[in-house]
Design a protein around this motif. Structure first.
Motif, PDB file in Angstrom:
ATOM      1  N   ILE A  75       0.825  -1.216   0.000  1.00  0.00           N
ATOM      2  CA  ILE A  75       0.000   0.000   0.000  1.00  0.00           C
ATOM      3  C   ILE A  75       0.851   1.256   0.000  1.00  0.00           C
ATOM      4  CG2 ILE A  75      -1.872   1.222   1.164  1.00  0.00           C
ATOM      5  CD1 ILE A  75      -2.583  -1.543   0.024  1.00  0.00           C
ATOM      6  N   LEU A  76       1.930   1.250   0.796  1.00  0.00           N
ATOM      7  CA  LEU A  76       2.741   2.453   0.951  1.00  0.00           C
ATOM      8  C   LEU A  76       4.054   2.400   0.174  1.00  0.00           C
ATOM      9  CD1 LEU A  76       2.277   2.944   4.813  1.00  0.00           C
ATOM     10  CD2 LEU A  76       0.881   3.879   2.951  1.00  0.00           C
TER      11      LEU A  76
ATOM     12  N   GLY B  28      -5.752   5.211   5.312  1.00  0.00           N
ATOM     13  CA  GLY B  28      -6.158   6.373   6.096  1.00  0.00           C
ATOM     14  C   GLY B  28      -5.013   7.248   6.574  1.00  0.00           C
ATOM     15  N   LEU B  29      -3.769   6.780   6.422  1.00  0.00           N
ATOM     16  CA  LEU B  29      -2.619   7.616   6.785  1.00  0.00           C
ATOM     17  C   LEU B  29      -2.498   8.753   5.767  1.00  0.00           C
ATOM     18  CD1 LEU B  29       0.094   4.952   7.739  1.00  0.00           C
ATOM     19  CD2 LEU B  29      -1.206   6.417   9.293  1.00  0.00           C
ATOM     20  N   LYS B  30      -2.714   9.951   6.224  1.00  0.00           N
ATOM     21  CA  LYS B  30      -2.727  11.088   5.311  1.00  0.00           C
ATOM     22  C   LYS B  30      -1.311  11.554   4.987  1.00  0.00           C
ATOM     23  CE  LYS B  30      -7.198  12.634   7.079  1.00  0.00           C
ATOM     24  NZ  LYS B  30      -7.953  13.737   7.725  1.00  0.00           N
ATOM     25  N   ALA B  31      -1.111  11.895   3.736  1.00  0.00           N
ATOM     26  CA  ALA B  31       0.215  12.360   3.307  1.00  0.00           C
ATOM     27  C   ALA B  31       0.602  13.637   4.027  1.00  0.00           C
ATOM     28  CB  ALA B  31       0.218  12.569   1.796  1.00  0.00           C
TER      29      ALA B  31
ATOM     30  N   ALA C 260       4.132  17.100   7.219  1.00  0.00           N
ATOM     31  CA  ALA C 260       4.286  17.993   8.366  1.00  0.00           C
ATOM     32  C   ALA C 260       5.422  17.528   9.271  1.00  0.00           C
ATOM     33  CB  ALA C 260       2.976  18.057   9.153  1.00  0.00           C
ATOM     34  N   ALA C 261       5.518  16.194   9.460  1.00  0.00           N
ATOM     35  CA  ALA C 261       6.602  15.661  10.293  1.00  0.00           C
ATOM     36  C   ALA C 261       7.959  15.934   9.663  1.00  0.00           C
ATOM     37  CB  ALA C 261       6.397  14.166  10.503  1.00  0.00           C
ATOM     38  N   GLU C 262       8.064  15.749   8.347  1.00  0.00           N
ATOM     39  CA  GLU C 262       9.332  16.006   7.671  1.00  0.00           C
ATOM     40  C   GLU C 262       9.677  17.491   7.713  1.00  0.00           C
ATOM     41  OE1 GLU C 262       8.749  14.433   3.810  1.00  0.00           O
ATOM     42  OE2 GLU C 262       9.064  12.326   4.407  1.00  0.00           O
TER      43      GLU C 262
ATOM     44  N   TYR D 267       8.795   9.557  12.422  1.00  0.00           N
ATOM     45  CA  TYR D 267       7.434   9.671  11.899  1.00  0.00           C
ATOM     46  C   TYR D 267       6.628   8.420  12.223  1.00  0.00           C
ATOM     47  CZ  TYR D 267       3.712   9.087   8.470  1.00  0.00           C
ATOM     48  OH  TYR D 267       2.509   8.822   7.865  1.00  0.00           O
ATOM     49  N   TRP D 268       7.228   7.254  11.994  1.00  0.00           N
ATOM     50  CA  TRP D 268       6.506   6.014  12.273  1.00  0.00           C
ATOM     51  C   TRP D 268       6.322   5.817  13.771  1.00  0.00           C
ATOM     52  CZ3 TRP D 268       3.728   2.803   9.430  1.00  0.00           C
ATOM     53  CH2 TRP D 268       3.844   2.896   8.042  1.00  0.00           C
TER      54      TRP D 268
END
Length: 264
Positions: free
Chosen positions: A65-66, A154-157, A162-164, A173-174
């Motif tokens: 998926i990712l 559902g994990l929004k880009a 924002a974390a980066e 991030y994870w």
């Protein structure tokens, strides 16, 4: 009617003797050593298969998926997982015997090509606790993949961006964003996998016969057996299984409600 009626029938039968009189003897018998040991064995087997299935299914889901793979790869995995997650019972047992049995294809290839007998040299046997866990993994892993896919979608880009922007590494991030969001879904899927494995009978029976004293085997012996025939005790064992699976599914519903907050 189809959900509540059978449960009421089990409850009634669990508190009756063979003459139909009210008794607590069947419930008290659930505390006997062999029945307690069978419940513990089934819980252990379900936990191990659910844990491995949840972990491997999560990793597979993240990769598919990712991982930026083509859409046709995702569709192929989804289609196969839909079939494999329902492939259990006698056909699954036969497939594993033909593959990893003493005369299975993989066993023979390992012996002829590499000189390794996985039964004699490695101590592996398909008809053991870990052999059953491996067989369970065939339908547990794709089921986890199917269930965790919506949560991964559902994990929004924007969260990762924002974390980066704030200087977070991928690990941070994870650790601080993605896993806390996914954790209710992961735990909920784990509980469903646990309940799915806990009630499996045909696969165990086809692989081990009656030599593996898991709860479904004990129940089968009480309902259909010749020597251990005691239907009312079987109803009590089934009632204990219903309670355990009811607790698992209730916790799943709670975790699912928590996970759905992030998908709105």
């Amino acid at each position: 009617m189809f959900l509540i009626g059978p449960v009421l029938y089990l409850v009634t039968g669990a508190f009756q003797n063979t003459d139909g009189d009210f008794t607590f003897a069947n419930i008290i018998a659930l505390g006997s050593d062999n029945i307690v040991a069978s419940f513990l064995l089934s819980i252990k087997l379900s936990f191990v298969s659910a844990f491995i299935g949840a972990l491997s299914g999560l990793l597979l889901g993240c990769a598919v998926i990712l991982g930026g793979l083509p859409k046709w790869v995702r569709h192929a995995f989804m289609t196969f997982s839909g079939v494999a997650s329902n492939f259990a019972g006698v056909p699954l047992a036969f497939a594993f015997i033909a593959t990893l049995g003493r005369l299975g294809l993989v066993t023979i290839l390992m012996r002829d090509l590499f000189g390794i007998n996985i039964y004699n040299d490695l101590g592996f046997t398909l008809f053991s606790f870990f052999g059953l866990a491996l067989a369970y993994l065939y339908f547990q892993l794709p089921l986890m993949f199917l269930m965790i896919t919506p949560a991964l979608d559902g994990l929004k880009a924007e969260w990762r961006e924002a974390a980066e922007t704030l200087g977070a590494t991928r690990r941070q991030y994870w650790q601080m964003v993605a896993l806390p969001v996914l954790m209710p879904s992961i735990l909920g899927c784990f509980l469903l996998l646990f309940a799915n494995a806990f009630g499996t009978l045909a696969t165990i029976y086809a692989l081990t016969g009656s030599s593996f004293d898991a709860v479904p085997i004990i129940l089968f012996q009480q309902i259909r057996g010749n020597v251990l025939y005691n239907p009312n005790l079987g109803y009590a064992v089934a009632l204990g299984m219903v309670v355990i699976m009811g607790v698992s599914n209730t916790l799943y519903l709670i975790l699912r409600a928590r996970a759905e907050r992030w998908q709105k």
